[in-house]
Design an enzyme around this catalytic site. Structure first.
Site, mmCIF file in Angstrom:
data_model
loop_
_atom_site.group_PDB
_atom_site.id
_atom_site.type_symbol
_atom_site.label_atom_id
_atom_site.label_comp_id
_atom_site.label_asym_id
_atom_site.label_seq_id
_atom_site.Cartn_x
_atom_site.Cartn_y
_atom_site.Cartn_z
ATOM 1 N N LYS A 13 0.836 -1.215 0.000
ATOM 2 C CA LYS A 13 0.000 0.000 0.000
ATOM 3 C C LYS A 13 0.864 1.255 0.000
ATOM 4 O O LYS A 13 0.643 2.176 -0.778
ATOM 5 C CB LYS A 13 -0.901 0.047 1.256
ATOM 6 C CG LYS A 13 -1.843 -1.108 1.397
ATOM 7 C CD LYS A 13 -2.700 -0.978 2.650
ATOM 8 C CE LYS A 13 -1.898 -1.006 3.943
ATOM 9 N NZ LYS A 13 -1.236 -2.296 4.213
ATOM 10 N N ARG A 88 -8.998 1.323 9.069
ATOM 11 C CA ARG A 88 -8.603 -0.063 9.326
ATOM 12 C C ARG A 88 -9.677 -0.823 10.078
ATOM 13 O O ARG A 88 -9.512 -2.001 10.347
ATOM 14 C CB ARG A 88 -7.333 -0.056 10.155
ATOM 15 C CG ARG A 88 -6.076 -0.389 9.358
ATOM 16 C CD ARG A 88 -4.945 -0.452 10.354
ATOM 17 N NE ARG A 88 -3.792 -1.150 9.934
ATOM 18 C CZ ARG A 88 -2.700 -0.570 9.442
ATOM 19 N NH1 ARG A 88 -2.661 0.706 9.193
ATOM 20 N NH2 ARG A 88 -1.647 -1.293 9.176
ATOM 21 N N ARG A 127 11.589 -6.002 4.409
ATOM 22 C CA ARG A 127 11.292 -4.562 4.322
ATOM 23 C C ARG A 127 12.299 -3.765 5.151
ATOM 24 O O ARG A 127 12.632 -4.117 6.268
ATOM 25 C CB ARG A 127 9.881 -4.274 4.839
ATOM 26 C CG ARG A 127 9.637 -2.771 4.982
ATOM 27 C CD ARG A 127 8.185 -2.408 4.945
ATOM 28 N NE ARG A 127 7.407 -2.952 6.038
ATOM 29 C CZ ARG A 127 6.087 -2.766 6.151
ATOM 30 N NH1 ARG A 127 5.432 -2.072 5.231
ATOM 31 N NH2 ARG A 127 5.431 -3.282 7.148
ATOM 32 N N ARG A 160 11.675 -2.222 10.807
ATOM 33 C CA ARG A 160 10.662 -1.806 11.769
ATOM 34 C C ARG A 160 10.510 -2.862 12.864
ATOM 35 O O ARG A 160 10.525 -4.056 12.582
ATOM 36 C CB ARG A 160 9.315 -1.605 11.058
ATOM 37 C CG ARG A 160 9.174 -0.231 10.450
ATOM 38 C CD ARG A 160 7.994 -0.128 9.535
ATOM 39 N NE ARG A 160 6.753 -0.669 10.083
ATOM 40 C CZ ARG A 160 5.576 -0.589 9.460
ATOM 41 N NH1 ARG A 160 5.491 0.000 8.282
ATOM 42 N NH2 ARG A 160 4.496 -1.100 10.010
ATOM 43 N N ARG A 171 -0.324 -9.348 13.255
ATOM 44 C CA ARG A 171 -0.863 -8.250 12.445
ATOM 45 C C ARG A 171 -1.749 -8.780 11.325
ATOM 46 O O ARG A 171 -2.759 -8.167 10.977
ATOM 47 C CB ARG A 171 0.279 -7.398 11.876
ATOM 48 C CG ARG A 171 1.007 -6.625 12.977
ATOM 49 C CD ARG A 171 2.284 -6.015 12.481
ATOM 50 N NE ARG A 171 2.067 -4.974 11.505
ATOM 51 C CZ ARG A 171 2.976 -4.548 10.654
ATOM 52 N NH1 ARG A 171 4.187 -5.078 10.664
ATOM 53 N NH2 ARG A 171 2.701 -3.593 9.813
HETATM 54 P P1 ADP Z 1 2.351 -1.741 3.232
HETATM 55 O O1 ADP Z 1 2.388 -0.245 3.132
HETATM 56 O O2 ADP Z 1 1.130 -2.337 2.610
HETATM 57 O O3 ADP Z 1 2.584 -2.255 4.633
HETATM 58 P P2 ADP Z 1 4.893 -1.625 1.761
HETATM 59 O O4 ADP Z 1 4.556 -0.724 0.626
HETATM 60 O O5 ADP Z 1 5.738 -1.065 2.853
HETATM 61 O O6 ADP Z 1 3.563 -2.319 2.373
HETATM 62 O O7 ADP Z 1 5.592 -2.930 1.139
HETATM 63 C C1 ADP Z 1 6.039 -4.006 1.983
HETATM 64 C C2 ADP Z 1 7.384 -4.543 1.462
HETATM 65 O O8 ADP Z 1 7.177 -5.205 0.219
HETATM 66 C C3 ADP Z 1 8.427 -3.450 1.223
HETATM 67 O O9 ADP Z 1 9.685 -3.975 1.563
HETATM 68 C C4 ADP Z 1 8.314 -3.162 -0.283
HETATM 69 O O10 ADP Z 1 9.532 -2.691 -0.827
HETATM 70 C C5 ADP Z 1 7.938 -4.549 -0.829
HETATM 71 N N1 ADP Z 1 7.037 -4.488 -1.995
HETATM 72 C C6 ADP Z 1 6.029 -3.606 -2.226
HETATM 73 N N2 ADP Z 1 5.411 -3.869 -3.397
HETATM 74 C C7 ADP Z 1 6.017 -4.976 -3.904
HETATM 75 C C8 ADP Z 1 5.848 -5.757 -5.103
HETATM 76 N N3 ADP Z 1 4.872 -5.477 -6.001
HETATM 77 N N4 ADP Z 1 6.670 -6.820 -5.285
HETATM 78 C C9 ADP Z 1 7.633 -7.121 -4.377
HETATM 79 N N5 ADP Z 1 7.868 -6.430 -3.249
HETATM 80 C C10 ADP Z 1 7.071 -5.367 -3.001
HETATM 81 P P1 AMP Z 2 1.388 0.558 9.070
HETATM 82 O O1 AMP Z 2 2.550 1.462 8.973
HETATM 83 O O2 AMP Z 2 0.200 1.008 8.262
HETATM 84 O O3 AMP Z 2 1.744 -0.896 8.819
HETATM 85 O O4 AMP Z 2 0.890 0.628 10.601
HETATM 86 C C1 AMP Z 2 1.721 0.209 11.657
HETATM 87 C C2 AMP Z 2 0.892 0.077 12.943
HETATM 88 O O5 AMP Z 2 0.350 1.365 13.305
HETATM 89 C C3 AMP Z 2 -0.315 -0.858 12.874
HETATM 90 O O6 AMP Z 2 0.028 -2.224 13.092
HETATM 91 C C4 AMP Z 2 -1.192 -0.286 13.997
HETATM 92 O O7 AMP Z 2 -0.721 -0.675 15.272
HETATM 93 C C5 AMP Z 2 -0.957 1.221 13.866
HETATM 94 N N1 AMP Z 2 -1.937 1.856 12.945
HETATM 95 C C6 AMP Z 2 -1.686 2.459 11.768
HETATM 96 N N2 AMP Z 2 -2.817 2.931 11.218
HETATM 97 C C7 AMP Z 2 -3.815 2.610 12.079
HETATM 98 C C8 AMP Z 2 -5.236 2.808 12.078
HETATM 99 N N3 AMP Z 2 -5.859 3.422 11.054
HETATM 100 N N4 AMP Z 2 -5.945 2.335 13.128
HETATM 101 C C9 AMP Z 2 -5.337 1.716 14.148
HETATM 102 N N5 AMP Z 2 -4.028 1.472 14.214
HETATM 103 C C10 AMP Z 2 -3.254 1.918 13.186
#
Ligand code: ADP
Ligand code: AMP
Length: 213
Positions: A13, A88, A127, A160, A171
């Site tokens: 995302k 969420r 990541r 992270r 999660r």
């Molecule tokens: P989210 O915001 O949904 O938690 P991220 O955008 O941070 O996810 O992506 C999670 C991990 O997967 C990151 O390390 C990112 O670089 C990698 N990633 C994102 N999109 C792709 C893809 N289409 N193919 C492979 N790896 C990806």
């Molecule tokens: P993210 O960076 O989106 O993966 O979020 C990391 C963490 O932040 C999640 O696992 C939750 O603990 C918290 N968080 C982020 N967005 C929300 C939301 N909209 N509602 C509740 N918790 C959130």
């Protein structure tokens, strides 16, 4: 253009939201990034949020909602935005719909980035995040040019805390229980779209751009 990004943690995302933000010139609003900035700055909100985040749980709605409503009222949101990680829960989605309705507007696109749970675990373990500017990398799929250094701002990348394997499963469970029902919620609102998030990130982005005509 108001967009909500849906999908499991690690589905991509944030990666896609950043690309949409650059192409369409609208801000990416990540509640996760906002909480992490509050943790770094040792605010009261950050301290409260951290205890939930470290356990892989959602931060309670009452700590999340006002923060988003305030953010959406800022000037840079006047032409739209991409919400990444919010809503969420169904109560968060209802609160957002209500807040937008009072401004006679609504979400235009909810985009689900579909990735099966098995791939997610691999994504999360590789990541790496930039604590300076929020850019995200993957050690295999999207590595930085210099090892462990952000291409955009030169800050050292981190893994992270909540991307450790034991927290990732929690999660994912929380996602299926609390967040996945939003797909049906936005389907009923007539603005739900899905993309195959297992494809390379540029291909996923192309699919999203076709949706955002
Ligand atoms: P989210 O915001 O949904 O938690 P991220 O955008 O941070 O996810 O992506 C999670 C991990 O997967 C990151 O390390 C990112 O670089 C990698 N990633 C994102 N999109 C792709 C893809 N289409 N193919 C492979 N790896 C990806
Ligand atoms: P993210 O960076 O989106 O993966 O979020 C990391 C963490 O932040 C999640 O696992 C939750 O603990 C918290 N968080 C982020 N967005 C929300 C939301 N909209 N509602 C509740 N918790 C959130």
């Amino acid at each position: 253009m108001k967009i909500v990004m849906l999908g499991a943690p690690g589905a991509g995302k944030g990666t896609q939201a950043r690309m949409i933000s650059e192409k369409y010139g609208i801000p990416q609003i990540s509640t996760g990034d906002i909480f992490r900035a509050n943790i770094r700055n040792q605010t009261e909100l950050g301290q409260k949020a951290k205890s939930y985040m470290d356990q892989g749980l959602l931060v309670p709605d009452e700590l999340t909602l006002d923060l988003v409503v305030d953010r959406l009222a800022q000037d840079d949101c006047s032409n739209g935005y991409i919400l990444d990680g919010f809503p969420r829960t169904i109560p968060q989605a209802e609160a957002l719909t209500f807040a937008l309705k009072s401004q006679k507007t609504k979400i235009d696109y909810a985009i689900d980035v579909e990735v099966p749970d098995d791939n997610i675990v691999q994504r999360m373990s590789g990541r790496r995040a930039c604590p300076g500017c929020g850019a995200t990398y993957h050690i295999r799929y999207n590595p930085p040019v210099s090892d462990n250094i952000c291409d955009e701002c030169g800050t050292e990348l981190i893994q992270r805390e909540d991307d450790k394997a034991e927290t990732v499963q929690k999660r994912l469970d929380v996602y299926h229980k609390k967040t996945q029902p939003l797909i049906e919620y936005y389907r009923e609102q007539g603005c739900m779209y899905s993309v195959d998030g297992t494809r390379p990130m540029e291909d996923v982005f192309e699919d999203i751009c076709k949706i955002l005509k």
